[in-house]
Design a protein around this motif. Structure first.
Motif, PDB file in Angstrom:
ATOM      1  N   ARG A 193      17.689 -65.008  13.357  1.00  0.00           N
ATOM      2  CA  ARG A 193      18.322 -64.769  14.646  1.00  0.00           C
ATOM      3  C   ARG A 193      17.791 -63.457  15.213  1.00  0.00           C
ATOM      4  O   ARG A 193      17.976 -62.395  14.627  1.00  0.00           O
ATOM      5  CB  ARG A 193      19.843 -64.715  14.487  1.00  0.00           C
ATOM      6  CG  ARG A 193      20.462 -66.077  14.236  1.00  0.00           C
ATOM      7  CD  ARG A 193      21.956 -65.992  14.060  1.00  0.00           C
ATOM      8  NE  ARG A 193      22.311 -65.402  12.771  1.00  0.00           N
ATOM      9  CZ  ARG A 193      23.561 -65.201  12.362  1.00  0.00           C
ATOM     10  NH1 ARG A 193      24.565 -65.518  13.153  1.00  0.00           N
ATOM     11  NH2 ARG A 193      23.801 -64.678  11.182  1.00  0.00           N
ATOM     12  N   ILE A 194      17.100 -63.558  16.331  1.00  0.00           N
ATOM     13  CA  ILE A 194      16.588 -62.370  17.005  1.00  0.00           C
ATOM     14  C   ILE A 194      17.699 -61.843  17.906  1.00  0.00           C
ATOM     15  O   ILE A 194      17.975 -62.397  18.970  1.00  0.00           O
ATOM     16  CB  ILE A 194      15.334 -62.685  17.832  1.00  0.00           C
ATOM     17  CG1 ILE A 194      14.321 -63.463  17.002  1.00  0.00           C
ATOM     18  CG2 ILE A 194      14.732 -61.397  18.385  1.00  0.00           C
ATOM     19  CD1 ILE A 194      13.830 -62.755  15.780  1.00  0.00           C
ATOM     20  N   LYS A 195      18.331 -60.782  17.490  1.00  0.00           N
ATOM     21  CA  LYS A 195      19.471 -60.261  18.226  1.00  0.00           C
ATOM     22  C   LYS A 195      19.061 -59.403  19.415  1.00  0.00           C
ATOM     23  O   LYS A 195      19.755 -59.376  20.437  1.00  0.00           O
ATOM     24  CB  LYS A 195      20.356 -59.437  17.285  1.00  0.00           C
ATOM     25  CG  LYS A 195      21.014 -60.243  16.179  1.00  0.00           C
ATOM     26  CD  LYS A 195      22.005 -61.228  16.756  1.00  0.00           C
ATOM     27  CE  LYS A 195      22.817 -61.903  15.670  1.00  0.00           C
ATOM     28  NZ  LYS A 195      23.813 -62.832  16.221  1.00  0.00           N
ATOM     29  N   LEU A 196      17.939 -58.693  19.268  1.00  0.00           N
ATOM     30  CA  LEU A 196      17.568 -57.739  20.307  1.00  0.00           C
ATOM     31  C   LEU A 196      16.105 -57.351  20.161  1.00  0.00           C
ATOM     32  O   LEU A 196      15.603 -57.220  19.043  1.00  0.00           O
ATOM     33  CB  LEU A 196      18.445 -56.482  20.193  1.00  0.00           C
ATOM     34  CG  LEU A 196      18.185 -55.346  21.179  1.00  0.00           C
ATOM     35  CD1 LEU A 196      18.574 -55.767  22.595  1.00  0.00           C
ATOM     36  CD2 LEU A 196      18.973 -54.100  20.768  1.00  0.00           C
ATOM     37  N   CYS A 197      15.428 -57.180  21.286  1.00  0.00           N
ATOM     38  CA  CYS A 197      14.071 -56.629  21.300  1.00  0.00           C
ATOM     39  C   CYS A 197      13.998 -55.612  22.433  1.00  0.00           C
ATOM     40  O   CYS A 197      14.046 -55.984  23.610  1.00  0.00           O
ATOM     41  CB  CYS A 197      13.029 -57.726  21.494  1.00  0.00           C
ATOM     42  SG  CYS A 197      11.328 -57.094  21.570  1.00  0.00           S
ATOM     43  N   LEU A 198      13.894 -54.350  22.072  1.00  0.00           N
ATOM     44  CA  LEU A 198      13.823 -53.265  23.044  1.00  0.00           C
ATOM     45  C   LEU A 198      12.397 -52.731  23.101  1.00  0.00           C
ATOM     46  O   LEU A 198      11.896 -52.178  22.123  1.00  0.00           O
ATOM     47  CB  LEU A 198      14.765 -52.125  22.650  1.00  0.00           C
ATOM     48  CG  LEU A 198      16.250 -52.280  22.944  1.00  0.00           C
ATOM     49  CD1 LEU A 198      17.007 -51.069  22.422  1.00  0.00           C
ATOM     50  CD2 LEU A 198      16.493 -52.457  24.432  1.00  0.00           C
ATOM     51  N   CYS A 199      11.739 -52.910  24.219  1.00  0.00           N
ATOM     52  CA  CYS A 199      10.406 -52.352  24.434  1.00  0.00           C
ATOM     53  C   CYS A 199      10.571 -51.088  25.269  1.00  0.00           C
ATOM     54  O   CYS A 199      10.993 -51.160  26.430  1.00  0.00           O
ATOM     55  CB  CYS A 199       9.513 -53.358  25.150  1.00  0.00           C
ATOM     56  SG  CYS A 199       9.314 -54.915  24.258  1.00  0.00           S
ATOM     57  N   ILE A 200      10.268 -49.945  24.684  1.00  0.00           N
ATOM     58  CA  ILE A 200      10.530 -48.672  25.347  1.00  0.00           C
ATOM     59  C   ILE A 200       9.225 -47.963  25.702  1.00  0.00           C
ATOM     60  O   ILE A 200       8.176 -48.237  25.125  1.00  0.00           O
ATOM     61  CB  ILE A 200      11.400 -47.754  24.464  1.00  0.00           C
ATOM     62  CG1 ILE A 200      10.713 -47.480  23.129  1.00  0.00           C
ATOM     63  CG2 ILE A 200      12.772 -48.389  24.236  1.00  0.00           C
ATOM     64  CD1 ILE A 200      11.454 -46.490  22.240  1.00  0.00           C
ATOM     65  N   ASN A 201       9.314 -47.057  26.675  1.00  0.00           N
ATOM     66  CA  ASN A 201       8.166 -46.269  27.133  1.00  0.00           C
ATOM     67  C   ASN A 201       7.009 -47.142  27.614  1.00  0.00           C
ATOM     68  O   ASN A 201       5.838 -46.781  27.484  1.00  0.00           O
ATOM     69  CB  ASN A 201       7.674 -45.330  26.020  1.00  0.00           C
ATOM     70  CG  ASN A 201       8.683 -44.248  25.694  1.00  0.00           C
ATOM     71  OD1 ASN A 201       9.303 -43.670  26.577  1.00  0.00           O
ATOM     72  ND2 ASN A 201       8.868 -43.981  24.408  1.00  0.00           N
ATOM     73  N   ALA A 202       7.335 -48.288  28.165  1.00  0.00           N
ATOM     74  CA  ALA A 202       6.296 -49.172  28.698  1.00  0.00           C
ATOM     75  C   ALA A 202       5.821 -48.657  30.057  1.00  0.00           C
ATOM     76  O   ALA A 202       6.600 -48.060  30.808  1.00  0.00           O
ATOM     77  CB  ALA A 202       6.837 -50.588  28.847  1.00  0.00           C
ATOM     78  N   PRO A 203       4.550 -48.867  30.395  1.00  0.00           N
ATOM     79  CA  PRO A 203       4.098 -48.529  31.752  1.00  0.00           C
ATOM     80  C   PRO A 203       4.902 -49.313  32.790  1.00  0.00           C
ATOM     81  O   PRO A 203       5.359 -50.428  32.521  1.00  0.00           O
ATOM     82  CB  PRO A 203       2.622 -48.954  31.744  1.00  0.00           C
ATOM     83  CG  PRO A 203       2.225 -48.957  30.301  1.00  0.00           C
ATOM     84  CD  PRO A 203       3.455 -49.373  29.549  1.00  0.00           C
ATOM     85  N   LEU A 204       5.046 -48.733  33.963  1.00  0.00           N
ATOM     86  CA  LEU A 204       5.813 -49.399  35.014  1.00  0.00           C
ATOM     87  C   LEU A 204       5.244 -50.777  35.340  1.00  0.00           C
ATOM     88  O   LEU A 204       5.990 -51.727  35.607  1.00  0.00           O
ATOM     89  CB  LEU A 204       5.840 -48.527  36.268  1.00  0.00           C
ATOM     90  CG  LEU A 204       6.792 -47.331  36.245  1.00  0.00           C
ATOM     91  CD1 LEU A 204       6.551 -46.439  37.462  1.00  0.00           C
ATOM     92  CD2 LEU A 204       8.240 -47.793  36.206  1.00  0.00           C
ATOM     93  N   LEU A 205       3.909 -50.893  35.312  1.00  0.00           N
ATOM     94  CA  LEU A 205       3.281 -52.179  35.608  1.00  0.00           C
ATOM     95  C   LEU A 205       3.672 -53.224  34.566  1.00  0.00           C
ATOM     96  O   LEU A 205       3.935 -54.381  34.901  1.00  0.00           O
ATOM     97  CB  LEU A 205       1.761 -52.023  35.654  1.00  0.00           C
ATOM     98  CG  LEU A 205       0.964 -53.313  35.905  1.00  0.00           C
ATOM     99  CD1 LEU A 205       1.361 -53.942  37.239  1.00  0.00           C
ATOM    100  CD2 LEU A 205      -0.533 -53.039  35.859  1.00  0.00           C
TER     101      LEU A 205
END
Length: 210
Positions: free
Chosen positions: A92-104
């Motif tokens: 069960r994938i509860k959460l995936c947080l991608c942080i500090n991504a470029p705005l594009l």
């Protein structure tokens, strides 16, 4: 790329931290990182009760990733990844947080990638640029982040070395496991193919980035 020590409660999902900014982008391909991620998941399914019972939460740091690296992240690869991640694995994938991504990248995720995902995955995957970093803490409390991000969930150096030793201990198992596959010649009726399972139907005629 390593699991963090603490979870939300003793029986909470295992938190996995993936830090792309530590990679040598001249030699490492995106598919190499995917392979490492799935190896890590395979090992944790054997060794960690939290991930087997409660699932997993991902924190992915996109800081300092060159734009050329994102060009490897094609819709075809994305679809294969989401099928494996959301359908094939008994997790069960509860959460995936991608942080500090470029705005594009934040914009492309919301306009191109997100529509390819199931509704369940859409509600659990979030991409935030550095300007919106505080929003990430609304999904996962800040103390559960690694120390270098202001949390209290272990240091990068210690966790990296611990996980390196763990993977090395499972080397024989990983090598053996990679040899297993289905024999499609024995399947009744029509054999399944990669194109049938992962093919991209339709066309992208217009991208609206507004």
């Amino acid at each position: 790329m390593y699991p963090l020590q603490n979870t939300e409660g003793k029986s909470g999902p295992r938190i996995l931290f993936i830090d792309y900014c530590m990679m040598d982008f001249d030699t490492v391909r995106f598919t190499d990182l995917l392979k490492m991620f799935f190896i890590m998941t395979d090992i944790l399914m054997i060794a960690d009760d939290n991930i087997a019972i409660s699932g997993e939460q991902l924190i992915i740091n996109f800081q300092n990733i060159p734009a050329s690296f994102f060009l490897q992240f094609t819709p075809e690869i994305f679809k294969k990844m989401t099928v494996c991640w959301g359908t094939a694995y008994p997790l069960r994938i509860k959460l995936c947080l991608c942080i500090n991504a470029p705005l594009l990248v934040e914009k492309l995720y919301n306009t191109v990638c997100k529509p390819l995902m199931s509704k369940k995955i859409q509600n659990r995957v979030h991409v935030y640029s550095s300007q919106n970093m505080e929003k990430a803490y609304t999904h996962l409390p800040k103390p559960l982040f690694p120390e270098r991000f202001g949390g209290h969930n272990g240091s990068h150096t210690t966790l990296t070395m611990e996980w390196k030793r763990t993977v090395e201990n499972y080397r024989g198992w990983v090598m053996e496991d990679s040899s297993y596959k289905s024999n499609e010649k024995l399947r009744p009726n029509k054999p399944k193919t990669c194109n049938e399972e992962f093919g991209m139907e339709g066309t992208f005629r217009k991208l609206n980035l507004d």
